[in-house]
Scaffold this motif. Structure first.
Motif, PDB file in Angstrom:
ATOM      1  N   LYS A  54       0.792  -1.227   0.000  1.00  0.00           N
ATOM      2  CA  LYS A  54       0.000   0.000   0.000  1.00  0.00           C
ATOM      3  C   LYS A  54       0.823   1.276   0.000  1.00  0.00           C
ATOM      4  CE  LYS A  54      -0.916   0.303   4.969  1.00  0.00           C
ATOM      5  NZ  LYS A  54      -1.866   0.348   6.033  1.00  0.00           N
ATOM      6  N   ALA A  69       7.357   3.988   4.692  1.00  0.00           N
ATOM      7  CA  ALA A  69       6.709   4.966   5.597  1.00  0.00           C
ATOM      8  C   ALA A  69       7.647   5.398   6.713  1.00  0.00           C
ATOM      9  CB  ALA A  69       5.431   4.375   6.178  1.00  0.00           C
ATOM     10  N   ALA A  93      11.713   4.962   8.952  1.00  0.00           N
ATOM     11  CA  ALA A  93      12.559   4.001   9.648  1.00  0.00           C
ATOM     12  C   ALA A  93      11.645   3.063  10.422  1.00  0.00           C
ATOM     13  CB  ALA A  93      13.477   4.748  10.609  1.00  0.00           C
ATOM     14  N   GLY A 114      12.183   8.464   7.034  1.00  0.00           N
ATOM     15  CA  GLY A 114      13.288   7.833   6.316  1.00  0.00           C
ATOM     16  C   GLY A 114      12.926   7.529   4.868  1.00  0.00           C
ATOM     17  N   ARG A 152      -2.143   2.673  18.549  1.00  0.00           N
ATOM     18  CA  ARG A 152      -2.408   1.496  17.728  1.00  0.00           C
ATOM     19  C   ARG A 152      -2.807   0.294  18.574  1.00  0.00           C
ATOM     20  NH1 ARG A 152       0.033   5.316  15.447  1.00  0.00           N
ATOM     21  NH2 ARG A 152      -0.157   5.649  13.208  1.00  0.00           N
TER      22      ARG A 152
HETATM   23  C1  TC6 Z   1      12.073   7.933  10.776  1.00  0.00           C
HETATM   24  O1  TC6 Z   1      11.815   7.620   9.655  1.00  0.00           O
HETATM   25  C2  TC6 Z   1      13.398   8.359  11.225  1.00  0.00           C
HETATM   26  C3  TC6 Z   1      14.431   8.405  10.355  1.00  0.00           C
HETATM   27  C4  TC6 Z   1      15.760   8.742  10.800  1.00  0.00           C
HETATM   28  C5  TC6 Z   1      16.567   7.504  11.124  1.00  0.00           C
HETATM   29  C6  TC6 Z   1      18.009   7.764  11.433  1.00  0.00           C
HETATM   30  N1  TC6 Z   1       7.875   1.484  11.954  1.00  0.00           N
HETATM   31  O2  TC6 Z   1      -0.847   3.403  11.305  1.00  0.00           O
HETATM   32  P1  TC6 Z   1      -1.308   2.082  10.863  1.00  0.00           P
HETATM   33  C7  TC6 Z   1       3.013  -0.182  11.978  1.00  0.00           C
HETATM   34  S1  TC6 Z   1      10.922   7.873  11.979  1.00  0.00           S
HETATM   35  C8  TC6 Z   1       7.355   0.361  12.472  1.00  0.00           C
HETATM   36  O3  TC6 Z   1      -2.382   1.413  11.639  1.00  0.00           O
HETATM   37  P2  TC6 Z   1      -2.382   3.237   8.447  1.00  0.00           P
HETATM   38  C9  TC6 Z   1       1.975   0.220  12.998  1.00  0.00           C
HETATM   39  O4  TC6 Z   1       2.486   0.119  14.308  1.00  0.00           O
HETATM   40  C10 TC6 Z   1       9.479   7.227  11.227  1.00  0.00           C
HETATM   41  N2  TC6 Z   1       6.039   0.056  12.426  1.00  0.00           N
HETATM   42  O5  TC6 Z   1      -1.705   2.090   9.304  1.00  0.00           O
HETATM   43  C11 TC6 Z   1       0.891  -0.786  12.727  1.00  0.00           C
HETATM   44  O6  TC6 Z   1       1.246  -2.009  13.332  1.00  0.00           O
HETATM   45  P3  TC6 Z   1       0.158  -2.992  13.977  1.00  0.00           P
HETATM   46  C12 TC6 Z   1       8.801   8.244  10.431  1.00  0.00           C
HETATM   47  C13 TC6 Z   1       5.232   0.938  11.836  1.00  0.00           C
HETATM   48  O7  TC6 Z   1      -2.608   2.658   7.111  1.00  0.00           O
HETATM   49  C14 TC6 Z   1       0.961  -0.972  11.218  1.00  0.00           C
HETATM   50  O8  TC6 Z   1       2.270  -0.534  10.832  1.00  0.00           O
HETATM   51  N3  TC6 Z   1       7.563   7.669   9.943  1.00  0.00           N
HETATM   52  C15 TC6 Z   1       5.708   2.130  11.287  1.00  0.00           C
HETATM   53  O9  TC6 Z   1      -3.512   3.835   9.208  1.00  0.00           O
HETATM   54  C16 TC6 Z   1      -0.067  -0.197  10.447  1.00  0.00           C
HETATM   55  O10 TC6 Z   1      -0.010   1.162  10.842  1.00  0.00           O
HETATM   56  C17 TC6 Z   1       6.427   7.793  10.615  1.00  0.00           C
HETATM   57  O11 TC6 Z   1       6.371   8.375  11.673  1.00  0.00           O
HETATM   58  C18 TC6 Z   1       7.089   2.400  11.364  1.00  0.00           C
HETATM   59  N4  TC6 Z   1       7.624   3.524  10.849  1.00  0.00           N
HETATM   60  O12 TC6 Z   1      -1.280   4.385   8.339  1.00  0.00           O
HETATM   61  C19 TC6 Z   1       5.237   7.180   9.972  1.00  0.00           C
HETATM   62  N5  TC6 Z   1       4.659   2.831  10.773  1.00  0.00           N
HETATM   63  O13 TC6 Z   1      -0.727  -3.351  12.835  1.00  0.00           O
HETATM   64  C20 TC6 Z   1       4.439   6.431  10.973  1.00  0.00           C
HETATM   65  C21 TC6 Z   1       3.574   2.060  10.973  1.00  0.00           C
HETATM   66  O14 TC6 Z   1       0.979  -4.096  14.525  1.00  0.00           O
HETATM   67  N6  TC6 Z   1       3.337   5.693  10.366  1.00  0.00           N
HETATM   68  N7  TC6 Z   1       3.900   0.929  11.622  1.00  0.00           N
HETATM   69  O15 TC6 Z   1      -0.552  -2.163  15.015  1.00  0.00           O
HETATM   70  C22 TC6 Z   1       2.200   6.282   9.980  1.00  0.00           C
HETATM   71  O16 TC6 Z   1       2.005   7.479  10.041  1.00  0.00           O
HETATM   72  C23 TC6 Z   1       1.098   5.373   9.501  1.00  0.00           C
HETATM   73  O17 TC6 Z   1       1.397   4.078   9.955  1.00  0.00           O
HETATM   74  C24 TC6 Z   1       0.916   5.312   7.958  1.00  0.00           C
HETATM   75  C25 TC6 Z   1      -0.110   4.195   7.630  1.00  0.00           C
HETATM   76  C26 TC6 Z   1       0.376   6.667   7.468  1.00  0.00           C
HETATM   77  C27 TC6 Z   1       2.198   4.984   7.256  1.00  0.00           C
END
Ligand code: TC6
Length: 674
Positions: free
Chosen positions: A56, A60, A62, A101, A272
């Motif tokens: 999908k 999204a 790290a 990321g 979540r």
């Molecule tokens: C970063 O990138 C830092 C970088 C620097 C590094 C040096 N990781 O929200 P949903 C899981 S920081 C692991 O219900 P949606 C979530 O827990 C990151 N798991 O779906 C859930 O698990 P469950 C910056 C993750 O369709 C499942 O995926 N990125 C992550 O309503 C489904 O999630 C963000 O902050 C993740 N990054 O929305 C983005 N993301 O099913 C955070 C999700 O076991 N994510 N999961 O409960 C979002 O905003 C939303 O998940 C979405 C999808 C918009 C991608």
């Protein structure tokens, strides 16, 4: 099977990530991408690379679950630099959400192509960190400092077309032809010198940062991450990329070790987790909700209806009198139009939503609804009467819900012959705005009713928590000790301002008395001028109903600016004398213990009684329903960071009975949230 598969279309190497659910950039993904880049480097027949994601969404971000653990090689910052360093064009082909990321992988690629529905964002700030894989450096170079500041400090995603305008997207692909369009793009740029984001200059206007800080001072008050992000972008603008990423790395490490980031990450997962209902299988068959009925077109009923209308679910709304019905629907339309005026809705969307509304005076029209939510006067007798009537007309299998904020759902359910279909759906005012929904599980509520309510909450963009049947459920029950103690302290020598100030400094949007003035001091007043039992009654009896009357615990001017009220001070004195309460100097510590520690104490009781499924659910209630500052992670998480031992000692010092679960955890050195 590897999460990254490679395939070829002529000279173009395609790296496809398939790491459900959101293609988080975990170790296996990073290793696979690195191997793909190595392959492209070493194979002369490969002349360009396309990075694509299955499922999908594009990456999204790290993998947040890896935070706090030793990072497997390659780290994301290393990987993105390797992608950018390749001397053959790399094209990021984006669909879904390129977040954090993921956005940084796109920024490090030499070109970005996206489907029109794609979104780009740097939401790290919402987790209390910063874009730590070159984002603070590449975003200003690619999209300009202003866009970078906006995206990195606020964390809200932008659309593909906005990204294109900002220079972040080079080309829009067809919604269904991303891969083909990306490969065609790759073929066009083969042989051209690669353009590396990190090598571009940053153009800055000296005043940008000061202006941005001033415009957002209130919003970023007390927040580590956005302030660090602004500092880093400012301090590194004009410096070489290599120097800039070093500052970025240091900032990232500092933030990720901090309590604010731990709290915000806790809330991310807590939200979540709250959607999971203990003892109910994920694949339970849900009830089909095609039409919702709402009883009552007042503020609550109208707000509740708007949630469903906005989500495309038709609503039948019932009132007893035509003028009340007209007033209610009028307010709904006005609210939608106000949203449209702010550019957050189109005129067509307003009409579409209102077109789904069926206002009626005929209760029997509810027979067509699959879910009926009652939002009438908060009285057990009235509610029982409504549910008795509903029982005779609702179709078999319809879910019957009460929006009560305190009353016993089991007693309401007993007024029907189908208690298994009855559930509490406690919305928070204004119901079309507030994110929280307490789903109250009655003793006989069927599993599929709960699961359907939970699924529906997601559809209407709420954050829902399961609560048990007790007075005030989770949120309002915990509010009670706070209100009681705050009012007692007035008699003992504190002023409303003194108590409110402590709460605002803590990070709450307002303190208990500011909240009372906003909500209405008359709420819950029996309206009998001869029955004045406390200060609140005294204020209500004098018409000091809060902001709406220009006077409550504070006096208000025409612009609703509050000032201390001499009249309130007099009334407090009067009551102190009448009740013979000795006054003493109230310290900040006393306010914290009596209004915040007591909430934690109540939370521990709620948890022990099974009224909340888990401590993190209580945190979600307070963050999404009552403005608890997310960077303090909710009351139970905050208690963990304060130390439960300290909380117990504080409660004992001021003579409170400590909840057994709180005491037990404090003695064992345990926490509410592990
Ligand atoms: C970063 O990138 C830092 C970088 C620097 C590094 C040096 N990781 O929200 P949903 C899981 S920081 C692991 O219900 P949606 C979530 O827990 C990151 N798991 O779906 C859930 O698990 P469950 C910056 C993750 O369709 C499942 O995926 N990125 C992550 O309503 C489904 O999630 C963000 O902050 C993740 N990054 O929305 C983005 N993301 O099913 C955070 C999700 O076991 N994510 N999961 O409960 C979002 O905003 C939303 O998940 C979405 C999808 C918009 C991608």
């Amino acid at each position: 099977m590897s999460v990254i598969t490679t395939s070829r279309q002529g000279p173009v190497l395609i790296l496809t990530s398939d790491n459900p659910p959101v293609n988080a950039l975990g170790a296996a993904v990073r290793q696979g991408l690195q191997a793909g880049i190595e392959e492209a480097k070493g194979d002369d027949s490969i002349q360009a690379v396309v990075i694509l994601c299955a499922g999908k969404t594009f990456f999204a971000g790290a993998d947040i679950t890896e935070f706090g653990k030793a990072m497997a090689e390659p780290s994301l910052p290393v990987l993105v630099d390797q992608i950018e360093a390749l001397d053959k064009p790399v094209i990021a082909a984006v669909h879904g959400t390129a977040l954090g990321g993921g956005c940084e992988v796109a920024l490090a690629s030499h070109y970005r192509i996206a489907v029109p529905s794609a979104k780009f964002g740097l939401p790290e700030v919402k987790l209390g960190i910063l874009p730590g894989a070159g984002g603070t450096q590449r975003m200003p170079r690619v999209a300009g400092v202003e866009v970078a500041l906006e995206m990195a400090t606020k964390g809200d995603p932008i659309s593909a077309s906005q990204a294109k305008d900002a220079g972040l997207v080079d080309r829009l692909a067809g919604e269904d032809s991303l891969l083909a369009d990306a490969v065609a793009f790759a073929n066009e740029v083969i042989g051209k010198p690669v353009s590396r984001s990190s090598e571009r200059p940053v153009t800055v206007d000296a005043e940008t940062f000061a202006k941005f800080r001033a415009a957002n001072a209130k919003r970023f008050r007390g927040l580590d991450a956005p302030n660090t992000i602004i500092d880093i972008i400012e301090q590194t603008a004009g410096k070489p990329y290599a120097e800039g990423v070093q500052a970025e790395r240091m900032g990232f490490m500092k933030l990720i070790m901090g309590t604010q980031s731990a709290a915000l990450r806790h809330i991310f997962f807590a939200e979540r987790k709250a959607a999971k209902i203990d003892g109910i299988a994920d694949d339970i068959q849900l009830r089909d909700i095609k039409r919702v009925g709402v009883i009552g077109a007042g503020t609550m009923g109208g707000g509740i209806s708007m949630n469903f209308l906005s989500a495309g679910v038709p609503v039948t709304i019932v009132e007893m009198a035509q003028d009340a019905l007209d007033r209610g629907t009028g307010v709904m339309r006005k609210n939608y139009e106000a949203t449209a005026a702010k550019g957050r809705m189109t005129a067509e969307q307003v009409e579409k939503a209102m077109g789904l509304l069926k206002p009626t005076l005929n209760f029997d029209d509810l027979a067509e609804c699959d879910l009926i939510i009652e939002a009438v006067y908060e009285s057990m007798d009235v509610k029982k009467d409504v549910f008795g009537r509903l029982d005779t007309i609702a179709k078999p299998g319809a879910i019957l819900a009460s929006n009560t904020s305190y009353l016993n759902i089991d007693e309401i359910a007993a007024a029907t012959s189908r208690p298994q279909d009855v559930v509490g759906l406690h919305f928070f005012s204004p119901a079309n705005v507030m994110k929280l929904l307490e789903i109250v599980r009655g003793a006989k509520t069927a599993d599929d009713v709960l699961a359907t309510a939970m699924a529906l909450s997601k559809k209407i963009k709420k954050v829902a928590v399961i609560a048990g049947v007790c007075y005030g459920f989770i949120g309002n029950r915990m509010l009670m000790p706070r209100q009681v103690e705050a009012t007692k302290m007035l008699l003992e020598g504190a002023t409303p301002e003194q108590i409110d100030k402590v709460h605002v400094a803590f990070g709450m949007p307002m303190g208990p008395f500011q909240m009372a003035d906003l909500a209405g001091v008359d709420i819950g007043w029996h309206r009998d001028p001869n029955r004045i039992e406390n200060i609140r009654d005294a204020l209500a009896a004098e018409g000091r109903w809060g902001q709406k009357k220009g006077a409550g615990f504070y006096d208000y001017d025409e612009k609703r600016q509050p000032s201390n009220s001499p009249r309130v001070a007099e009334l407090i004195e009067e009551w102190r004398g009448k009740l013979n309460v000795p006054s003493h100097e109230i310290t900040e510590e006393e306010i914290v213990v009596r209004t915040l520690y007591t909430m934690v104490n109540e939370g521990a009781l709620i948890l022990a009684e099974g009224m909340a499924q888990r401590a993190s659910d209580i945190d979600v209630v307070w963050v999404y329903g009552y403005g608890w500052p997310p960077y303090r992670g909710g009351p139970m998480f905050w208690a963990d960071t304060e130390s439960l031992k300290k909380i117990v000692e504080g409660l004992e010092k001021y003579g409170f009975e400590v909840a057994p679960l709180l005491r037990e955890k404090a003695e064992k050195g345990e926490k509410f949230n592990r």
